[in-house]
Design a protein around this motif. Structure first.
Motif, short mmCIF file in Angstrom:
data_model
loop_
_atom_site.label_atom_id
_atom_site.label_comp_id
_atom_site.label_asym_id
_atom_site.label_seq_id
_atom_site.Cartn_x
_atom_site.Cartn_y
_atom_site.Cartn_z
N THR A 165 0.83 -1.20 0.00
CA THR A 165 0.00 0.00 0.00
C THR A 165 0.87 1.25 0.00
O THR A 165 1.83 1.36 0.76
CB THR A 165 -0.92 0.00 1.23
N GLY A 166 0.49 2.24 -0.85
CA GLY A 166 1.29 3.45 -0.95
C GLY A 166 0.49 4.73 -1.00
O GLY A 166 1.06 5.79 -1.28
N THR A 167 -0.83 4.66 -0.74
CA THR A 167 -1.65 5.86 -0.77
C THR A 167 -2.61 5.87 0.41
O THR A 167 -2.96 4.83 0.97
CB THR A 167 -2.49 5.95 -2.07
N ALA A 168 -3.08 7.05 0.75
CA ALA A 168 -4.05 7.18 1.83
C ALA A 168 -5.39 6.56 1.45
O ALA A 168 -6.07 5.95 2.29
CB ALA A 168 -4.24 8.66 2.18
N ASP A 169 -5.78 6.69 0.17
CA ASP A 169 -7.05 6.12 -0.26
C ASP A 169 -7.05 4.60 -0.13
O ASP A 169 -8.04 4.00 0.32
CB ASP A 169 -7.34 6.51 -1.71
N ARG A 170 -5.97 3.98 -0.54
CA ARG A 170 -5.88 2.51 -0.44
C ARG A 170 -5.87 2.08 1.01
O ARG A 170 -6.48 1.07 1.38
CB ARG A 170 -4.64 2.01 -1.17
N THR A 171 -5.18 2.82 1.85
CA THR A 171 -5.17 2.51 3.28
C THR A 171 -6.58 2.54 3.85
O THR A 171 -7.00 1.63 4.58
CB THR A 171 -4.28 3.51 4.04
N PRO A 214 0.77 6.64 2.53
CA PRO A 214 1.61 7.22 1.48
C PRO A 214 3.07 6.79 1.63
O PRO A 214 3.64 6.86 2.72
CB PRO A 214 1.43 8.73 1.71
N ARG A 215 3.64 6.33 0.55
CA ARG A 215 4.97 5.73 0.57
C ARG A 215 6.04 6.77 0.89
O ARG A 215 6.19 7.76 0.19
CB ARG A 215 5.26 5.07 -0.77
#
Length: 254
Positions: A165-171, A214-215
Motif C-alpha cells: 500500500t502506498g496511498t491514503a485512499d488505499r489505506t 503514502p509511501r
C-alpha cells in the motif's frame, strides 16, 4: 517435531536465527537456503504470496532437507522424515496507525488475503463472495495468546497483499474492508495455504518497519524492526517449541 519459520528475504531469516545464538547449519533447497538452529528451520522463501507458498510447500513435502547417506538410502529408502509441528510466517511489515506503531510487534489472529478477488462497479469482492476459495486462515487462538503474552505483540488481523500500500485512499479502503487490521505484509497467506494443505498449524509474527499509507522510504525503520524481530523470537522460542506437536481440539481452537 520441528518448527518451520518462513521469511521473505535473507535479512529477515538472519534476524530470526540470531535469536537462537550460535551458527546455524545451512541446508540447500532448490531456489532457497534453509538455516537450522536447534528445533527451528528458518527459510527465506521469496517475496510475495506465490513464492512463499511454493517455498513452504516444498519444505513441508521434503520434511528433511539433508541428503541421506548412501548406505541409509540403500538400506531403508532414505532418511526418515522429520515432520514439522508448526509453521510460522515471519518478517517485517507495515503497521496501520495508530494501532501498530513503528518497532512494535503484531501476531496474527487472522491471516487475510486482502486483494484476492474481483473489482466491480460496486467495489471489491473477496474471493469468497465469488463463490469459491477462501480469504482467511485462523491461527490457533491459544497459541496467539501465548505468543502475545511472551513478546508483547498486539494480536489482530494481518493482511496479505501482492502490492504494498502506498496511498491514503488505499489505506482507508483496506481498513474499511478489514476493520481492526493491524498490519500488512506480502507472504502470510501463501505460507498459510501451504501449511493448511499439509495439515500443520500456522502462525504469523511481524515487526512493524513502516506505517501503511503514502509511501515514504525515509520514514521506514527497517533496522529497528529487524532488531525487534530478533528479540521477539528470543522470547517466543520456548512457546513455539512447547507448541509443536500439540494438536488437541482445545489447543487448535481454544
Amino acid at each position: 517435531m520441528r518448527v518451520l519459520v518462513v521469511t521473505a528475504v535473507p535479512v529477515e531469516r538472519d534476524a530470526v536465527t540470531r535469536a537462537f545464538g550460535g551458527t546455524p547449519e545451512t541446508l540447500a533447497l532448490p531456489g532457497a537456503e534453509l538455516h537450522r538452529s536447534g528445533a527451528f528451520d528458518v527459510l527465506a522463501g521469496g517475496a510475495g504470496p506465490s513464492a512463499a507458498a511454493a517455498a513452504t510447500a516444498f519444505a513441508l513435502a521434503r520434511a528433511t532437507p539433508a541428503p541421506a547417506p548412501a548406505s541409509a538410502s540403500a538400506s531403508c529408502g532414505g532418511t526418515p522424515p522429520r515432520p514439522y509441528g508448526l509453521v510460522v510466517s515471519a518478517g517485517i511489515g507495515g503497521g496501520f496507525a495508530p494501532a501498530a506503531p513503528l518497532g512494535s510487534l503484531v501476531v496474527a489472529s487472522g491471516i487475510v488475503a486482502a486483494d484476492l478477488g474481483a473489482e466491480t462497479p460496486d467495489g471489491f469482492l473477496p474471493v469468497t463472495a465469488l463463490g469459491f476459495g477462501r480469504d482467511r486462515f485462523t491461527p490457533p487462538p491459544a497459541l496467539v495468546r501465548e505468543v502475545a503474552a511472551a513478546t508483547g505483540a498486539a494480536p489482530g488481523p494481518v493482511l496479505t497483499v501482492s502490492t504494498v500500500t502506498g496511498t491514503a485512499d488505499r489505506t482507508a479502503a483496506l481498513l474499511a474492508a478489514h476493520p481492526g487490521a493491524l498490519a500488512e505484509a506480502m507472504e502470510g497467506f501463501g505460507v498459510a495455504e501451504a501449511a493448511d494443505r499439509a495439515g500443520v498449524p500456522v502462525l504469523e509474527l511481524r515487526a512493524v518497519s513502516n506505517t501503511v499509507g503514502p509511501r515514504d522510504r525515509a520514514a521506514w525503520r527497517i533496522g529497528d524492526a529487524l532488531a525487534a524481530l530478533t528479540e521477539a523470537f528470543g522470547k517466543a522460542a520456548p512457546v513455539l517449541e512447547g507448541w509443536k506437536g500439540r494438536n488437541s481440539h482445545e489447543d487448535l481452537e481454544g
